[in-house]
Design a protein around this motif. Sequence first.
Motif, PDB file in Angstrom:
ATOM      1  N   THR A 158      11.164  10.426   2.462  1.00  0.00           N
ATOM      2  CA  THR A 158      11.289   9.074   1.936  1.00  0.00           C
ATOM      3  C   THR A 158       9.948   8.664   1.341  1.00  0.00           C
ATOM      4  O   THR A 158       8.919   9.296   1.621  1.00  0.00           O
ATOM      5  CB  THR A 158      11.666   8.078   3.050  1.00  0.00           C
ATOM      6  N   ARG A 159       9.953   7.607   0.549  1.00  0.00           N
ATOM      7  CA  ARG A 159       8.697   7.123  -0.046  1.00  0.00           C
ATOM      8  C   ARG A 159       7.643   6.856   1.022  1.00  0.00           C
ATOM      9  O   ARG A 159       6.476   7.194   0.857  1.00  0.00           O
ATOM     10  CB  ARG A 159       8.933   5.834  -0.836  1.00  0.00           C
ATOM     11  N   THR A 160       8.059   6.210   2.107  1.00  0.00           N
ATOM     12  CA  THR A 160       7.093   5.821   3.136  1.00  0.00           C
ATOM     13  C   THR A 160       6.529   7.010   3.911  1.00  0.00           C
ATOM     14  O   THR A 160       5.527   6.863   4.598  1.00  0.00           O
ATOM     15  CB  THR A 160       7.717   4.804   4.109  1.00  0.00           C
ATOM     16  N   ALA A 161       7.162   8.171   3.791  1.00  0.00           N
ATOM     17  CA  ALA A 161       6.658   9.369   4.475  1.00  0.00           C
ATOM     18  C   ALA A 161       5.541  10.048   3.691  1.00  0.00           C
ATOM     19  O   ALA A 161       4.839  10.911   4.227  1.00  0.00           O
ATOM     20  CB  ALA A 161       7.791  10.352   4.716  1.00  0.00           C
TER      21      ALA A 161
ATOM     22  N   LYS B  57      -0.604   7.990   1.547  1.00  0.00           N
ATOM     23  CA  LYS B  57      -0.835   6.745   0.814  1.00  0.00           C
ATOM     24  C   LYS B  57      -2.126   6.810  -0.017  1.00  0.00           C
ATOM     25  O   LYS B  57      -3.038   7.569   0.289  1.00  0.00           O
ATOM     26  CB  LYS B  57      -0.957   5.557   1.774  1.00  0.00           C
TER      27      LYS B  57
ATOM     28  N   LYS C   8      -4.570   3.648  -1.952  1.00  0.00           N
ATOM     29  CA  LYS C   8      -4.690   2.202  -2.142  1.00  0.00           C
ATOM     30  C   LYS C   8      -4.750   1.843  -3.617  1.00  0.00           C
ATOM     31  O   LYS C   8      -5.316   2.567  -4.431  1.00  0.00           O
ATOM     32  CB  LYS C   8      -5.915   1.661  -1.424  1.00  0.00           C
TER      33      LYS C   8
ATOM     34  N   PRO D  46       2.015  -1.195  -6.511  1.00  0.00           N
ATOM     35  CA  PRO D  46       2.473  -0.830  -5.165  1.00  0.00           C
ATOM     36  C   PRO D  46       3.923  -0.357  -5.204  1.00  0.00           C
ATOM     37  O   PRO D  46       4.766  -0.928  -5.892  1.00  0.00           O
ATOM     38  CB  PRO D  46       2.342  -2.144  -4.382  1.00  0.00           C
ATOM     39  N   GLY D  47       4.188   0.741  -4.499  1.00  0.00           N
ATOM     40  CA  GLY D  47       5.524   1.320  -4.474  1.00  0.00           C
ATOM     41  C   GLY D  47       5.683   2.494  -5.427  1.00  0.00           C
ATOM     42  O   GLY D  47       6.629   3.262  -5.312  1.00  0.00           O
TER      43      GLY D  47
ATOM     44  N   ARG E 206       1.217  10.850  -3.860  1.00  0.00           N
ATOM     45  CA  ARG E 206       0.767   9.734  -3.024  1.00  0.00           C
ATOM     46  C   ARG E 206       1.580   8.486  -3.365  1.00  0.00           C
ATOM     47  O   ARG E 206       1.950   8.266  -4.524  1.00  0.00           O
ATOM     48  CB  ARG E 206      -0.711   9.400  -3.281  1.00  0.00           C
ATOM     49  N   LEU E 207       1.825   7.666  -2.356  1.00  0.00           N
ATOM     50  CA  LEU E 207       2.493   6.386  -2.531  1.00  0.00           C
ATOM     51  C   LEU E 207       1.420   5.315  -2.676  1.00  0.00           C
ATOM     52  O   LEU E 207       0.510   5.209  -1.846  1.00  0.00           O
ATOM     53  CB  LEU E 207       3.374   6.074  -1.311  1.00  0.00           C
TER      54      LEU E 207
ATOM     55  N   ILE F  75      -0.147   1.811  -2.308  1.00  0.00           N
ATOM     56  CA  ILE F  75       0.002   0.648  -1.429  1.00  0.00           C
ATOM     57  C   ILE F  75      -1.081  -0.370  -1.767  1.00  0.00           C
ATOM     58  O   ILE F  75      -2.060  -0.054  -2.432  1.00  0.00           O
ATOM     59  CB  ILE F  75      -0.085   1.032   0.063  1.00  0.00           C
TER      60      ILE F  75
END
Length: 75
Positions: A31-34, A37, A39, A51-52, A71-72, A74
């Motif tokens: 998932t995206r959150t996995a 990250k 900044k 973000p996202g 990387r996601l 945030i």
Amino acid sequence: MVDVSQHELVPEHTVLGDDAAEDVLDEYDVTRTALPKIKLDDPALPAEAEPGDIVEIVRDSRTTDEATVYRLVIE
């Protein structure tokens, strides 16, 4: 002011479109959150990053010529 993102030692950062991002998530079955990250205020990020978003980072590698990581973004 110096644009850090253009320095020769900073790897290429590319914001993925929605279709490409979904392909990456499906390929790695995450998932995206996995994702790791990054900044929003990281100076290497492209100006259009929000973000996202998922960012593709292509680095030079001693063992595989190029290493691609994701990387996601945030806040």
